[in-house]
Design a protein around this motif. Structure first.
Motif, PDB file in Angstrom:
ATOM      1  N   SER A   1       0.830  -1.191   0.000  1.00 32.50           N
ATOM      2  CA  SER A   1       0.000   0.000   0.000  1.00 32.50           C
ATOM      3  C   SER A   1       0.868   1.245   0.000  1.00 32.50           C
ATOM      4  N   GLU A  69     -11.414   4.369  -3.007  1.00 33.58           N
ATOM      5  CA  GLU A  69     -10.833   3.993  -1.719  1.00 33.58           C
ATOM      6  C   GLU A  69      -9.327   3.866  -1.894  1.00 33.58           C
ATOM      7  N   PRO A  70      -8.542   4.703  -1.189  1.00 35.05           N
ATOM      8  CA  PRO A  70      -7.092   4.698  -1.370  1.00 35.05           C
ATOM      9  C   PRO A  70      -6.351   3.585  -0.627  1.00 35.05           C
ATOM     10  N   THR A  71      -6.993   2.943   0.331  1.00 35.80           N
ATOM     11  CA  THR A  71      -6.312   1.909   1.114  1.00 35.80           C
ATOM     12  C   THR A  71      -6.594   0.544   0.491  1.00 35.80           C
ATOM     13  N   ASP A  72      -5.546  -0.086  -0.017  1.00 33.88           N
ATOM     14  CA  ASP A  72      -5.696  -1.370  -0.711  1.00 33.88           C
ATOM     15  C   ASP A  72      -6.458  -2.394   0.120  1.00 33.88           C
ATOM     16  N   ARG A  75     -10.153  -1.533   0.275  1.00 35.33           N
ATOM     17  CA  ARG A  75     -10.753  -1.766  -1.033  1.00 35.33           C
ATOM     18  C   ARG A  75     -10.912  -3.261  -1.304  1.00 35.33           C
ATOM     19  N   ASP A  91      -8.751   3.183  -7.139  1.00 35.23           N
ATOM     20  CA  ASP A  91      -7.684   3.569  -6.219  1.00 35.23           C
ATOM     21  C   ASP A  91      -7.332   5.026  -6.529  1.00 35.23           C
ATOM     22  N   SER A  93      -7.229   9.229  -4.349  1.00 33.79           N
ATOM     23  CA  SER A  93      -7.269   9.829  -3.016  1.00 33.79           C
ATOM     24  C   SER A  93      -7.354  11.343  -3.081  1.00 33.79           C
TER      25      SER A  93
END
Length: 168
Positions: A1, A69-72, A75, A91, A93
């Motif tokens: 991430s 959603e930026p957090t793998d 997501r 992905d 942010s």
């Protein structure tokens, strides 16, 4: 991430957060403004989609949803918990929303649930024009804030309605 400012500890706590977020329904979370959600199929953007609970509910209502959603890890939970052809997972942010901005899209409804307070003042100042460009003419932005103690290892700021309105 990759490290995205404002998402501190979300990756490490993704499993517990998924259980917590999914334990509360979309209707419970958004009850005060459910009447503002379009009733006809619309193009909807969910910024900070987390576990995808909101994106899934919106897709079930017939909306075409882009869930950012930026957090793998978050997501991944979202995609597993809420597989839907009505949701595009992205992905991207804040504050830049570079992927979305490059696409040049606009949405009927943009939602940010418990996201804005993770940005510091400068990031909010930078983010608002980017978010505003994503709301089509006549569209709507719905945002909610989380107030209260800051969980350990997280980053949150006090955000006022006056400041947010002035930025908009």
């Amino acid at each position: 991430s990759r490290r995205v400012s404002g998402t501190e500890n979300y990756a490490a706590e993704a499993d517990a957060l998924a259980r917590q977020y999914e334990s509360i329904t979309f209707a419970e979370t958004h009850r005060p403004y459910l009447h503002l959600i379009p009733t006809v199929p619309s193009r909807v953007l969910d910024i900070g989609a987390g576990t995808g609970r909101d994106a899934a509910a919106l897709a079930e209502m017939g909306h075409d949803v882009v869930a950012v959603e930026p957090t793998d890890e978050m997501r991944a939970h979202a995609m597993r918990l809420h597989p839907s052809p009505g949701i595009e997972w992205l992905d991207d942010s804040l504050p830049d929303l570079a992927v979305l901005t490059a696409r040049g899209e606009a949405f009927d409804l943009v939602m940010m649930t418990a996201v804005w307070m993770h940005l510091d003042e400068e990031q909010r100042r930078c983010a608002m024009p980017n978010v505003a460009r994503l709301v089509r003419a006549g569209g709507m932005l719905i945002m909610s804030l989380r107030y209260g103690p800051v969980p350990a290892g997280r980053r949150m700021f006090v955000v006022t309605a006056d400041e947010t309105t002035a930025l908009a």
